[in-house]
Write a protein that holds these residues in place. Structure first.
Motif, PDB file in Angstrom:
ATOM      1  N   CYS A 122       1.865  56.057  73.804  1.00 51.87           N
ATOM      2  CA  CYS A 122       3.103  56.695  73.537  1.00 51.87           C
ATOM      3  C   CYS A 122       4.068  55.529  73.286  1.00 51.87           C
ATOM      4  O   CYS A 122       4.117  54.493  73.328  1.00 51.87           O
ATOM      5  CB  CYS A 122       3.634  57.234  74.929  1.00 51.87           C
ATOM      6  SG  CYS A 122       2.625  58.414  75.824  1.00 51.87           S
ATOM      7  N   THR A 123       5.078  56.020  72.334  1.00 52.32           N
ATOM      8  CA  THR A 123       5.717  55.310  71.551  1.00 52.32           C
ATOM      9  C   THR A 123       7.348  55.635  71.603  1.00 52.32           C
ATOM     10  O   THR A 123       7.659  56.743  71.613  1.00 52.32           O
ATOM     11  CB  THR A 123       5.305  55.090  70.257  1.00 52.32           C
ATOM     12  OG1 THR A 123       5.336  56.262  69.560  1.00 52.32           O
ATOM     13  CG2 THR A 123       3.998  54.535  70.007  1.00 52.32           C
ATOM     14  N   LYS A 130       3.296  52.037  74.773  1.00 56.51           N
ATOM     15  CA  LYS A 130       2.317  51.954  76.142  1.00 56.51           C
ATOM     16  C   LYS A 130       1.060  52.695  75.842  1.00 56.51           C
ATOM     17  O   LYS A 130       1.064  53.939  75.403  1.00 56.51           O
ATOM     18  CB  LYS A 130       3.032  52.954  77.296  1.00 56.51           C
ATOM     19  CG  LYS A 130       4.172  52.240  77.904  1.00 56.51           C
ATOM     20  CD  LYS A 130       4.768  52.897  79.234  1.00 56.51           C
ATOM     21  CE  LYS A 130       6.146  52.160  79.651  1.00 56.51           C
ATOM     22  NZ  LYS A 130       6.687  53.000  80.787  1.00 56.51           N
ATOM     23  N   LYS A 173       0.152  53.571  86.389  1.00 56.62           N
ATOM     24  CA  LYS A 173       0.763  52.250  85.524  1.00 56.62           C
ATOM     25  C   LYS A 173      -0.316  52.309  84.295  1.00 56.62           C
ATOM     26  O   LYS A 173      -1.449  52.445  84.115  1.00 56.62           O
ATOM     27  CB  LYS A 173       0.016  51.103  86.542  1.00 56.62           C
ATOM     28  CG  LYS A 173       0.262  49.719  86.161  1.00 56.62           C
ATOM     29  CD  LYS A 173      -0.062  48.739  87.179  1.00 56.62           C
ATOM     30  CE  LYS A 173       0.311  47.399  87.030  1.00 56.62           C
ATOM     31  NZ  LYS A 173      -0.072  46.451  87.851  1.00 56.62           N
ATOM     32  N   PRO A 174       0.422  51.695  83.076  1.00 59.43           N
ATOM     33  CA  PRO A 174      -0.436  51.845  82.071  1.00 59.43           C
ATOM     34  C   PRO A 174      -1.448  50.636  81.859  1.00 59.43           C
ATOM     35  O   PRO A 174      -1.479  49.679  82.460  1.00 59.43           O
ATOM     36  CB  PRO A 174       0.711  51.573  80.982  1.00 59.43           C
ATOM     37  CG  PRO A 174       1.853  50.802  81.772  1.00 59.43           C
ATOM     38  CD  PRO A 174       1.616  51.307  83.086  1.00 59.43           C
ATOM     39  N   GLU A 218      -1.430  54.774  78.149  1.00 57.18           N
ATOM     40  CA  GLU A 218      -1.534  55.200  79.284  1.00 57.18           C
ATOM     41  C   GLU A 218      -3.077  55.566  79.561  1.00 57.18           C
ATOM     42  O   GLU A 218      -3.831  55.731  78.528  1.00 57.18           O
ATOM     43  CB  GLU A 218      -0.813  56.312  79.544  1.00 57.18           C
ATOM     44  CG  GLU A 218       0.903  56.104  78.982  1.00 57.18           C
ATOM     45  CD  GLU A 218       1.450  57.358  79.107  1.00 57.18           C
ATOM     46  OE1 GLU A 218       0.850  58.509  78.976  1.00 57.18           O
ATOM     47  OE2 GLU A 218       2.719  57.282  79.484  1.00 57.18           O
ATOM     48  N   GLU A 278       1.147  47.566  77.556  1.00 56.63           N
ATOM     49  CA  GLU A 278       2.339  48.009  77.016  1.00 56.63           C
ATOM     50  C   GLU A 278       2.986  46.626  76.277  1.00 56.63           C
ATOM     51  O   GLU A 278       2.606  45.341  76.464  1.00 56.63           O
ATOM     52  CB  GLU A 278       3.405  48.318  77.964  1.00 56.63           C
ATOM     53  CG  GLU A 278       3.799  47.443  79.369  1.00 56.63           C
ATOM     54  CD  GLU A 278       4.378  48.210  80.313  1.00 56.63           C
ATOM     55  OE1 GLU A 278       5.458  49.028  79.946  1.00 56.63           O
ATOM     56  OE2 GLU A 278       4.170  47.834  81.486  1.00 56.63           O
ATOM     57  N   ASP A 307       8.232  50.085  70.921  1.00 59.25           N
ATOM     58  CA  ASP A 307       8.129  50.033  72.172  1.00 59.25           C
ATOM     59  C   ASP A 307       6.635  50.955  72.510  1.00 59.25           C
ATOM     60  O   ASP A 307       6.626  52.130  71.787  1.00 59.25           O
ATOM     61  CB  ASP A 307       8.971  50.578  73.150  1.00 59.25           C
ATOM     62  CG  ASP A 307      10.279  49.728  73.474  1.00 59.25           C
ATOM     63  OD1 ASP A 307      10.125  48.362  73.037  1.00 59.25           O
ATOM     64  OD2 ASP A 307      11.098  50.302  73.492  1.00 59.25           O
ATOM     65  N   CYS A 365       3.195  60.924  71.321  1.00 61.48           N
ATOM     66  CA  CYS A 365       1.999  60.200  71.943  1.00 61.48           C
ATOM     67  C   CYS A 365       0.962  60.755  71.238  1.00 61.48           C
ATOM     68  O   CYS A 365       1.046  61.892  70.723  1.00 61.48           O
ATOM     69  CB  CYS A 365       2.007  60.926  73.338  1.00 61.48           C
ATOM     70  SG  CYS A 365       3.354  60.245  74.561  1.00 61.48           S
ATOM     71  N   GLY A 412      -1.672  46.121  82.141  1.00 59.39           N
ATOM     72  CA  GLY A 412      -1.226  46.323  83.441  1.00 59.39           C
ATOM     73  C   GLY A 412      -2.257  46.895  84.351  1.00 59.39           C
ATOM     74  O   GLY A 412      -2.490  46.441  85.716  1.00 59.39           O
TER      75      GLY A 412
END
Length: 154
Positions: A112-113, A132, A140-141, A134, A144, A130, A22, A100
């Motif tokens: 964050c990956t 997000k 909830k992000p 945050e 994403e 992948d 992250c 989101g």
């Protein structure tokens, strides 16, 4: 957090399915939002009119542009990983990207990956990450999806 150092395709592939890390938290303030609005010519009041947003917005504040949040991805990605021995890196695409929730002005965000997939395409390293983005203190992000990068190793 210590930055992940990658020197080759094989080193990258060894992290398949793993969390890569992250970034640090980054505040999204009104100045950053205004600069983005100027750069993109998107001056919708929900982003730039503080007084109106306090009165009329359900958030009682301005919010960051969704694409501003997305545009922070390369900056934050660079805090997580350093891929050495490459000629070039290409942002190839985004898949399954979803916003989101909005980033309220003054909030802090981080990336964050996880390495979703990796392939060697005739010497080009294609990674699907992948990700997000945050929001500090939120479950909830903000955003994403899966980011695809092409690394051209030497």
């Amino acid at each position: 957090m210590e930055k992940l150092i990658i020197n080759s395709y094989d080193e990258f592939a060894a992290h398949l399915g793993e969390d890569l890390g992250c970034s640090e938290w980054l505040e999204v303030n009104q100045d950053r939002i205004n600069l983005f609005a100027d750069a993109t010519l998107d001056h919708q009041w929900i982003h730039v009119d503080v007084e109106r947003a306090q009165k009329e917005s359900q958030y009682h504040s301005t919010i960051a542009h969704g694409y501003l949040t997305l545009s922070l991805l390369p900056y934050m990605w660079d805090q997580i990983i350093e891929v050495r021995n490459i000629k070039m890196l290409v942002n190839y695409g985004m898949d399954k990207m979803r916003f989101g929730q909005p980033v309220i002005t003054g909030s802090k965000v981080r990336l964050c990956t996880k390495l979703h997939s990796i392939a060697n395409l005739r010497g080009i390293c294609k990674t699907e990450i992948d990700f997000k983005i945050e929001i500090e203190g939120q479950r909830k992000p903000a955003l994403e999806g899966i980011a695809t990068f092409l690394y051209y190793f030497n």
